[in-house]
Design a protein around this motif. Structure first.
Motif, PDB file in Angstrom:
ATOM      1  N   LYS A 154       0.833  -1.204   0.000  1.00  0.00           N
ATOM      2  CA  LYS A 154       0.000   0.000   0.000  1.00  0.00           C
ATOM      3  C   LYS A 154       0.869   1.256   0.000  1.00  0.00           C
ATOM      4  CE  LYS A 154      -4.073  -1.938   0.095  1.00  0.00           C
ATOM      5  NZ  LYS A 154      -4.999  -1.808  -1.072  1.00  0.00           N
ATOM      6  N   GLY A 155       1.967   1.220   0.775  1.00  0.00           N
ATOM      7  CA  GLY A 155       2.862   2.366   0.814  1.00  0.00           C
ATOM      8  C   GLY A 155       3.528   2.619  -0.533  1.00  0.00           C
ATOM      9  N   LEU A 156       3.991   1.533  -1.176  1.00  0.00           N
ATOM     10  CA  LEU A 156       4.615   1.664  -2.489  1.00  0.00           C
ATOM     11  C   LEU A 156       3.608   2.148  -3.539  1.00  0.00           C
ATOM     12  CD1 LEU A 156       6.783  -1.588  -2.443  1.00  0.00           C
ATOM     13  CD2 LEU A 156       7.636   0.769  -2.385  1.00  0.00           C
ATOM     14  N   GLU A 157       2.392   1.657  -3.417  1.00  0.00           N
ATOM     15  CA  GLU A 157       1.333   2.081  -4.350  1.00  0.00           C
ATOM     16  C   GLU A 157       1.073   3.579  -4.225  1.00  0.00           C
ATOM     17  OE1 GLU A 157      -3.426   1.172  -4.881  1.00  0.00           O
ATOM     18  OE2 GLU A 157      -2.083  -0.509  -4.402  1.00  0.00           O
ATOM     19  N   GLU A 158       1.075   4.083  -2.990  1.00  0.00           N
ATOM     20  CA  GLU A 158       0.847   5.513  -2.763  1.00  0.00           C
ATOM     21  C   GLU A 158       2.021   6.344  -3.290  1.00  0.00           C
ATOM     22  OE1 GLU A 158      -1.295   8.880  -1.534  1.00  0.00           O
ATOM     23  OE2 GLU A 158      -1.851   6.788  -1.933  1.00  0.00           O
ATOM     24  N   LYS A 159       3.240   5.856  -3.109  1.00  0.00           N
ATOM     25  CA  LYS A 159       4.401   6.561  -3.641  1.00  0.00           C
ATOM     26  C   LYS A 159       4.337   6.653  -5.157  1.00  0.00           C
ATOM     27  CE  LYS A 159       7.749   5.521   0.042  1.00  0.00           C
ATOM     28  NZ  LYS A 159       9.033   4.831   0.370  1.00  0.00           N
ATOM     29  N   LEU A 160       3.928   5.553  -5.773  1.00  0.00           N
ATOM     30  CA  LEU A 160       3.798   5.559  -7.232  1.00  0.00           C
ATOM     31  C   LEU A 160       2.707   6.525  -7.679  1.00  0.00           C
ATOM     32  CD1 LEU A 160       4.184   1.738  -7.974  1.00  0.00           C
ATOM     33  CD2 LEU A 160       5.821   3.540  -8.531  1.00  0.00           C
ATOM     34  N   ARG A 161       1.616   6.572  -6.933  1.00  0.00           N
ATOM     35  CA  ARG A 161       0.520   7.485  -7.285  1.00  0.00           C
ATOM     36  C   ARG A 161       0.987   8.936  -7.233  1.00  0.00           C
ATOM     37  NH1 ARG A 161      -2.737  10.958  -5.249  1.00  0.00           N
ATOM     38  NH2 ARG A 161      -1.815  10.731  -3.165  1.00  0.00           N
ATOM     39  N   ILE A 162       1.778   9.256  -6.213  1.00  0.00           N
ATOM     40  CA  ILE A 162       2.249  10.628  -6.047  1.00  0.00           C
ATOM     41  C   ILE A 162       3.125  11.059  -7.223  1.00  0.00           C
ATOM     42  CG2 ILE A 162       3.723  12.107  -4.627  1.00  0.00           C
ATOM     43  CD1 ILE A 162       2.702  10.642  -2.173  1.00  0.00           C
ATOM     44  N   ILE A 163       3.927  10.143  -7.763  1.00  0.00           N
ATOM     45  CA  ILE A 163       4.791  10.514  -8.889  1.00  0.00           C
ATOM     46  C   ILE A 163       4.110  10.278 -10.236  1.00  0.00           C
ATOM     47  CG2 ILE A 163       6.881  10.102  -7.550  1.00  0.00           C
ATOM     48  CD1 ILE A 163       7.267   7.481  -9.087  1.00  0.00           C
ATOM     49  N   GLY A 164       2.833   9.924 -10.198  1.00  0.00           N
ATOM     50  CA  GLY A 164       2.053   9.845 -11.435  1.00  0.00           C
ATOM     51  C   GLY A 164       2.051   8.494 -12.123  1.00  0.00           C
ATOM     52  N   ILE A 165       2.365   7.438 -11.418  1.00  0.00           N
ATOM     53  CA  ILE A 165       2.354   6.093 -12.006  1.00  0.00           C
ATOM     54  C   ILE A 165       1.195   5.306 -11.408  1.00  0.00           C
ATOM     55  CG2 ILE A 165       3.602   3.918 -12.225  1.00  0.00           C
ATOM     56  CD1 ILE A 165       6.194   5.492 -12.179  1.00  0.00           C
ATOM     57  N   ASN A 166       0.358   4.735 -12.263  1.00  0.00           N
ATOM     58  CA  ASN A 166      -0.785   3.940 -11.823  1.00  0.00           C
ATOM     59  C   ASN A 166      -0.307   2.533 -11.487  1.00  0.00           C
ATOM     60  OD1 ASN A 166      -3.214   2.728 -11.309  1.00  0.00           O
ATOM     61  ND2 ASN A 166      -3.983   2.852 -13.414  1.00  0.00           N
ATOM     62  N   ALA A 167      -0.228   2.245 -10.197  1.00  0.00           N
ATOM     63  CA  ALA A 167       0.320   0.958  -9.761  1.00  0.00           C
ATOM     64  C   ALA A 167      -0.533  -0.220 -10.235  1.00  0.00           C
ATOM     65  CB  ALA A 167       0.442   0.944  -8.243  1.00  0.00           C
ATOM     66  N   ARG A 168      -1.829  -0.040 -10.316  1.00  0.00           N
ATOM     67  CA  ARG A 168      -2.713  -1.163 -10.677  1.00  0.00           C
ATOM     68  C   ARG A 168      -2.503  -1.604 -12.128  1.00  0.00           C
ATOM     69  NH1 ARG A 168      -6.092  -2.112  -6.592  1.00  0.00           N
ATOM     70  NH2 ARG A 168      -6.471  -0.440  -5.078  1.00  0.00           N
ATOM     71  N   GLY A 169      -1.991  -0.676 -12.950  1.00  0.00           N
ATOM     72  CA  GLY A 169      -1.730  -1.057 -14.349  1.00  0.00           C
ATOM     73  C   GLY A 169      -0.272  -1.384 -14.604  1.00  0.00           C
ATOM     74  N   LEU A 170       0.514  -1.504 -13.554  1.00  0.00           N
ATOM     75  CA  LEU A 170       1.952  -1.727 -13.693  1.00  0.00           C
ATOM     76  C   LEU A 170       2.259  -3.216 -13.848  1.00  0.00           C
ATOM     77  CD1 LEU A 170       4.757  -0.379 -13.604  1.00  0.00           C
ATOM     78  CD2 LEU A 170       4.742  -0.746 -11.121  1.00  0.00           C
TER      79      LEU A 170
END
Length: 354
Positions: free
Chosen positions: A143-159
């Motif tokens: 969850k923490g990594l997902e939030e970090k990715l969201r902040i920098i503009g990367i959609n974790a669910r599509g990664l």
């Protein structure tokens, strides 16, 4: 104005016109009359931006600037890419996410297996608790990594392992224009470094000087018309949102106004003008052409009859496009006052004095 001591010493201030002169000048007369006058106050000042609508944009994570997609002064839309930043740490963050995601799936399967074994008493409670702790830890990490990715503009669910990228985009948080760019291509930036200074036009404020004579007429909530020196024919609506009551050293207070709707015509630092129409008041007045000025004083001409006209000093108040208010004008109520031809009579009286 004219400087003429002989004129000033001409105590009767009367001029006599011949029949031919009357015909040439075409004098008409009027009477002092009650008018509902509207005072027009003219203000000037500068356009500024409220601090709440000025933003400094930085990158959440450090890296090298690969491209800058705007220039100073350019307009942008909300969500538009302002710049692109590249760094290996972006790759590492995505890898960590995918690895953790795989570990979490393995921990989920192990937890379900331990639950089944514990139900049949084939495994101990301690083993089940360890499996639950491992799953919870990995889930929190993911969850923490997902939030970090969201902040920098990367959609974790599509990664996935096939779309890992080394670059991130810096997006505009609102629509506006660029005030300053503080970086260049290839530069390494830290998370604390400012890349751009952005301005939201919705925060444009008009700071207007109000001279002491007009302070009591300017109120919060008044509608005003504003225009720039460059385009005086384009008048936009605005509203006064606050008035600073104290008079500054320069003899002026300050009124702050806000445009009814954002307009690209007005930018920070631009000099602007404003007109405020003050509610009308019933007063005595004369047509504008009846009032003439000489040496910073105002006069009217009384028709004495038989082509004789006398210049009378008056005190002018407010004026609009047709009439001028005459203060303490009761003494003029029964007099015939020249309307057309007043300026010509002034010139004749001046020539007579000379």
């Amino acid at each position: 104005m004219y400087e003429n001591k002989k004129f000033a010493q001409n105590k009767d201030h009367t001029v006599q016109l011949s029949d031919k002169q009357l015909q040439t000048v075409g004098v008409t007369t009027t009477m002092i009359q009650n008018r509902n006058m509207v005072k027009l106050v003219r203000l000037n000042g500068k356009a500024e931006i409220a601090p709440s609508h000025m933003s400094s944009v930085s990158s959440i994570m450090g890296g090298h600037i690969k491209s800058i997609n705007v220039i100073s002064g350019s307009h942008f839309k909300k969500g538009q890419v302002l710049a692109v930043v590249e760094d290996p740490q972006f790759i590492q963050l995505q890898q960590d996410y995918l690895v953790t995601k795989a570990q979490l799936e393995s921990a989920r399967l192990n937890l379900n297996r331990q639950k089944d074994l514990n139900t049949s008493k084939a495994s101990s409670d301690k083993t089940l608790q360890t499996a639950q702790a491992d799953y919870s830890t990995l889930n929190a990490t993911l969850k923490g990594l997902e939030e970090k990715l969201r902040i920098i503009g990367i959609n974790a669910r599509g990664l996935s392992s096939g779309n890992i990228r080394s670059r991130i985009s810096i997006h505009a948080p609102f629509s506006g224009f660029v005030s300053k760019i503080t970086v260049n291509n290839g530069q390494y930036i830290n998370p604390a470094d400012t890349l751009f200074e952005l301005i939201d036009p919705a925060g444009l404020l008009l700071e207007l000087k109000v001279f002491e004579n007009d302070v009591n007429d300017i109120k919060t909530g008044q509608e005003i018309a504003v225009y720039s020196n460059e385009n005086p024919d384009l008048k936009l609506n605005a509203k006064i949102v606050s008035v600073v009551p104290s008079i500054e050293n320069g003899g002026a207070a300050m009124a702050v106004a806000k445009l009814s709707s954002a307009h690209s015509e007005f930018v920070k630092g631009m000099y602007i003008n404003a007109e405020v129409s003050i509610s009308g008041r019933n007063t005595l007045g004369l047509p504008n052409e009846s009032v003439v000025s000489f040496e910073n004083r105002n006069y009217v001409f009384e028709d004495l009859g038989k082509g004789s006209y006398k210049m009378i000093p008056v005190t002018a108040g407010i004026s609009d496009d047709q009439f001028t208010e005459i203060l303490k004008a009761d003494f003029l109520k029964d007099k015939k006052i020249v309307q057309k031809g007043a300026y010509s009579l002034l010139m004749m009286l001046k020539n007579k004095a000379e």
